[in-house]
Design an enzyme around this catalytic site. Structure first.
Site, PDB file in Angstrom:
ATOM      1  N   GLU A 154      47.184  32.236  32.284  1.00 56.89           N
ATOM      2  CA  GLU A 154      47.451  31.649  33.536  1.00 56.89           C
ATOM      3  C   GLU A 154      46.578  30.226  33.811  1.00 56.89           C
ATOM      4  O   GLU A 154      45.345  30.337  33.465  1.00 56.89           O
ATOM      5  CB  GLU A 154      46.722  32.737  34.490  1.00 56.89           C
ATOM      6  CG  GLU A 154      47.320  34.248  34.307  1.00 56.89           C
ATOM      7  CD  GLU A 154      46.690  35.270  34.947  1.00 56.89           C
ATOM      8  OE1 GLU A 154      45.507  34.944  35.383  1.00 56.89           O
ATOM      9  OE2 GLU A 154      47.034  36.166  34.898  1.00 56.89           O
TER      10      GLU A 154
ATOM     11  N   LEU B 146      50.634  35.149  37.243  1.00 59.12           N
ATOM     12  CA  LEU B 146      49.428  35.892  37.201  1.00 59.12           C
ATOM     13  C   LEU B 146      49.765  37.406  36.781  1.00 59.12           C
ATOM     14  O   LEU B 146      50.058  38.122  37.964  1.00 59.12           O
ATOM     15  CB  LEU B 146      49.054  35.668  38.719  1.00 59.12           C
ATOM     16  CG  LEU B 146      48.400  34.196  39.128  1.00 59.12           C
ATOM     17  CD1 LEU B 146      47.803  34.169  40.313  1.00 59.12           C
ATOM     18  CD2 LEU B 146      47.431  33.740  38.305  1.00 59.12           C
TER      19      LEU B 146
ATOM     20  N   GLU C  68      48.728  39.928  33.950  1.00 56.17           N
ATOM     21  CA  GLU C  68      48.139  40.341  32.607  1.00 56.17           C
ATOM     22  C   GLU C  68      48.701  41.315  31.941  1.00 56.17           C
ATOM     23  O   GLU C  68      48.938  41.279  30.874  1.00 56.17           O
ATOM     24  CB  GLU C  68      46.608  40.942  32.902  1.00 56.17           C
ATOM     25  CG  GLU C  68      45.645  39.818  33.591  1.00 56.17           C
ATOM     26  CD  GLU C  68      45.707  39.485  34.841  1.00 56.17           C
ATOM     27  OE1 GLU C  68      45.076  38.355  35.318  1.00 56.17           O
ATOM     28  OE2 GLU C  68      46.480  40.210  35.749  1.00 56.17           O
TER      29      GLU C  68
ATOM     30  N   GLN D  17      41.942  35.377  32.350  1.00 57.72           N
ATOM     31  CA  GLN D  17      40.686  34.557  32.818  1.00 57.72           C
ATOM     32  C   GLN D  17      39.369  35.278  33.075  1.00 57.72           C
ATOM     33  O   GLN D  17      38.390  34.280  32.799  1.00 57.72           O
ATOM     34  CB  GLN D  17      41.286  34.223  34.363  1.00 57.72           C
ATOM     35  CG  GLN D  17      42.528  33.225  34.424  1.00 57.72           C
ATOM     36  CD  GLN D  17      42.877  32.852  35.940  1.00 57.72           C
ATOM     37  OE1 GLN D  17      42.435  33.410  36.748  1.00 57.72           O
ATOM     38  NE2 GLN D  17      43.463  31.376  35.853  1.00 57.72           N
ATOM     39  N   PHE D  18      39.365  36.491  33.328  1.00 55.26           N
ATOM     40  CA  PHE D  18      38.084  37.010  33.112  1.00 55.26           C
ATOM     41  C   PHE D  18      38.060  38.474  32.661  1.00 55.26           C
ATOM     42  O   PHE D  18      39.190  38.992  32.847  1.00 55.26           O
ATOM     43  CB  PHE D  18      37.359  37.138  34.658  1.00 55.26           C
ATOM     44  CG  PHE D  18      37.137  35.932  35.164  1.00 55.26           C
ATOM     45  CD1 PHE D  18      35.760  35.542  35.150  1.00 55.26           C
ATOM     46  CD2 PHE D  18      37.981  35.117  35.954  1.00 55.26           C
ATOM     47  CE1 PHE D  18      35.187  34.116  35.635  1.00 55.26           C
ATOM     48  CE2 PHE D  18      37.636  33.797  36.355  1.00 55.26           C
ATOM     49  CZ  PHE D  18      36.115  33.405  36.296  1.00 55.26           C
TER      50      PHE D  18
ATOM     51  N   ILE E 236      41.075  42.604  32.630  1.00 54.36           N
ATOM     52  CA  ILE E 236      41.789  42.661  31.543  1.00 54.36           C
ATOM     53  C   ILE E 236      42.319  44.188  31.579  1.00 54.36           C
ATOM     54  O   ILE E 236      43.492  44.598  30.671  1.00 54.36           O
ATOM     55  CB  ILE E 236      40.814  42.858  30.191  1.00 54.36           C
ATOM     56  CG1 ILE E 236      41.432  42.540  28.824  1.00 54.36           C
ATOM     57  CG2 ILE E 236      40.184  44.176  30.256  1.00 54.36           C
ATOM     58  CD1 ILE E 236      40.734  42.635  27.832  1.00 54.36           C
ATOM     59  N   PHE E 237      42.273  44.929  32.401  1.00 54.87           N
ATOM     60  CA  PHE E 237      42.721  46.309  32.454  1.00 54.87           C
ATOM     61  C   PHE E 237      44.201  46.459  32.336  1.00 54.87           C
ATOM     62  O   PHE E 237      44.756  47.244  32.030  1.00 54.87           O
ATOM     63  CB  PHE E 237      41.946  47.156  33.725  1.00 54.87           C
ATOM     64  CG  PHE E 237      40.448  47.062  33.343  1.00 54.87           C
ATOM     65  CD1 PHE E 237      39.974  48.045  32.390  1.00 54.87           C
ATOM     66  CD2 PHE E 237      39.725  46.459  33.985  1.00 54.87           C
ATOM     67  CE1 PHE E 237      38.666  47.991  32.056  1.00 54.87           C
ATOM     68  CE2 PHE E 237      38.153  46.223  33.949  1.00 54.87           C
ATOM     69  CZ  PHE E 237      37.689  47.223  32.993  1.00 54.87           C
ATOM     70  N   PRO E 238      45.005  45.556  33.281  1.00 57.44           N
ATOM     71  CA  PRO E 238      46.332  45.605  33.052  1.00 57.44           C
ATOM     72  C   PRO E 238      46.954  45.462  31.977  1.00 57.44           C
ATOM     73  O   PRO E 238      48.196  46.035  31.620  1.00 57.44           O
ATOM     74  CB  PRO E 238      46.796  44.708  34.292  1.00 57.44           C
ATOM     75  CG  PRO E 238      45.674  44.142  35.112  1.00 57.44           C
ATOM     76  CD  PRO E 238      44.386  44.563  34.316  1.00 57.44           C
TER      77      PRO E 238
ATOM     78  N   HIS F 248      34.388  39.566  37.961  1.00 55.79           N
ATOM     79  CA  HIS F 248      34.141  38.232  37.314  1.00 55.79           C
ATOM     80  C   HIS F 248      33.204  38.395  36.476  1.00 55.79           C
ATOM     81  O   HIS F 248      32.965  37.377  35.605  1.00 55.79           O
ATOM     82  CB  HIS F 248      34.184  37.161  38.296  1.00 55.79           C
ATOM     83  CG  HIS F 248      35.454  36.720  38.872  1.00 55.79           C
ATOM     84  ND1 HIS F 248      35.959  37.598  40.036  1.00 55.79           N
ATOM     85  CD2 HIS F 248      36.156  35.542  38.873  1.00 55.79           C
ATOM     86  CE1 HIS F 248      37.061  37.078  40.569  1.00 55.79           C
ATOM     87  NE2 HIS F 248      37.050  35.924  39.680  1.00 55.79           N
TER      88      HIS F 248
END
Length: 329
Positions: free
Chosen positions: A31, A60, A62, A84-85, A89-91, A131
């Site tokens: 992204e 956007l 993930e 990005q953070f 990451i969970f998706p 974040h």
């Protein structure tokens, strides 16, 4: 040779550029990584240099980023994806856990998954919710996923090159609190550092301090302070959390007889517990005191006003070392 010393963030950019120049199959996706150079500008200038087909701005999404990376990797490319953070990451977990980590075993070696997923992680920058997470233990628990964390510009450069060249999926977590904290003169020679090994940053004889990522800074500060008081600390940067180089850790603690493990992730279920358990099993005869942990708290990372109350600091490490040195069974 670079004319100037560079930061950890700049070392990431340098390694990405070197990998792309050396191998046309290396592509970047994420992204805002192209036009804007990423949220922290880790990929600044790379789209202009290598073009939009190799530095790809994505929606956007993930889940899509991870899925595309798995597909590219199985078909001969070497994608480097940016989340990005770490809190976002969970998706991507479905693709990382159910596909990337299993690809070699699923296909009996016919396919591999040489992808890298980069993500800034950890606290200390006054960020909002989602974040500042340090959930490396979740990823390190998955067989088939390497988890690598640099703690200096030199290790960021060398370990990222190694991760991109690795034929298995690598999660490359970048401690954003130290993105710009220090500078090192780095030769852009394309030489990778070894994965799956610890780095002994300081030799010592009285106690072993074990850490990774941003907490290496406070750990080294604590070692300096303790040296002035006559305590000799060996400092080890774990660097690769899966698989862990247990041999180096066991050898060090067998020499010193004591250890303190430092990480900013929550205490419960953290990697410090895994390391302590292994040391208890493999270095038991040498231990003069139980392994000690200095960690974050078993709470959500608080908003920035209370962030420093959550993060371990040099005083916490010094206190833990002194208590460990004074332990009498």
């Amino acid at each position: 040779m670079n004319d100037n010393a560079i930061t950890l963030l700049e070392a990431v950019n340098l390694a990405l550029a070197r990998a792309m120049a050396d191998d046309p199959d290396v592509v970047l996706l994420g992204e805002d990584i192209g036009t804007n150079g990423g949220v922290f500008r880790a990929t600044a200038g790379l789209q202009e240099r290598f073009g939009e087909r190799r530095v790809i701005d994505t929606p956007l999404a993930e889940t899509m980023i991870a899925g595309l990376s798995v597909g590219m990797a199985t078909q001969g490319m070497r994608p480097v994806a940016e989340i990005q953070f770490m809190g976002f990451i969970f998706p991507a977990f479905e693709h990382l856990v159910a596909h990337a980590a299993r690809m070699r075993a699923r296909t009996r070696g016919r396919l591999s998954c040489p992808m890298v997923l980069r993500a800034p992680f950890g606290g200390g920058i006054h960020a909002p919710e989602h974040h500042s997470e340090s959930t490396e233990a979740l990823l390190a628990h998955i067989p088939g996923l390497r988890v690598v964390i640099p703690s200096s510009p030199a290790r960021a450069y060398g370990l990222l090159l190694a991760a991109i060249r690795c034929d298995d999926p690598v999660i490359f977590l970048e401690p954003k609190r130290i993105y710009r904290a220090s500078k090192t003169l780095i030769e852009d020679n394309g030489q990778a550092l070894p994965l799956d090994t610890c780095f002994t940053l300081r030799e010592g004889s009285d106690i072993t301090l074990i850490s990774w990522g941003a907490m290496i800074s406070e750990t080294l500060d604590a070692a300096d302070r303790l040296a002035a008081e006559g305590v000799s600390c060996e400092v080890i940067d774990v660097a690769t959390l899966n698989p862990i180089d247990h041999a180096t850790l066991v050898a060090s603690v067998s020499k010193t007889g004591r250890c303190v493990i430092i990480h900013e992730a929550p205490r419960h279920g953290g990697m410090g517990a895994e390391i302590a358990a292994t040391l208890g099993e493999q270095a038991r005869a040498a231990l003069l005191a139980p392994p000690c942990r200095v960690t974050g708290h078993d709470t959500l990372m608080p908003y920035y006003r209370n962030e420093q109350l959550y993060l371990p600091d040099t005083d916490d490490i010094v206190t833990a070392v002194k208590a460990t040195m004074e332990y009498v069974e």
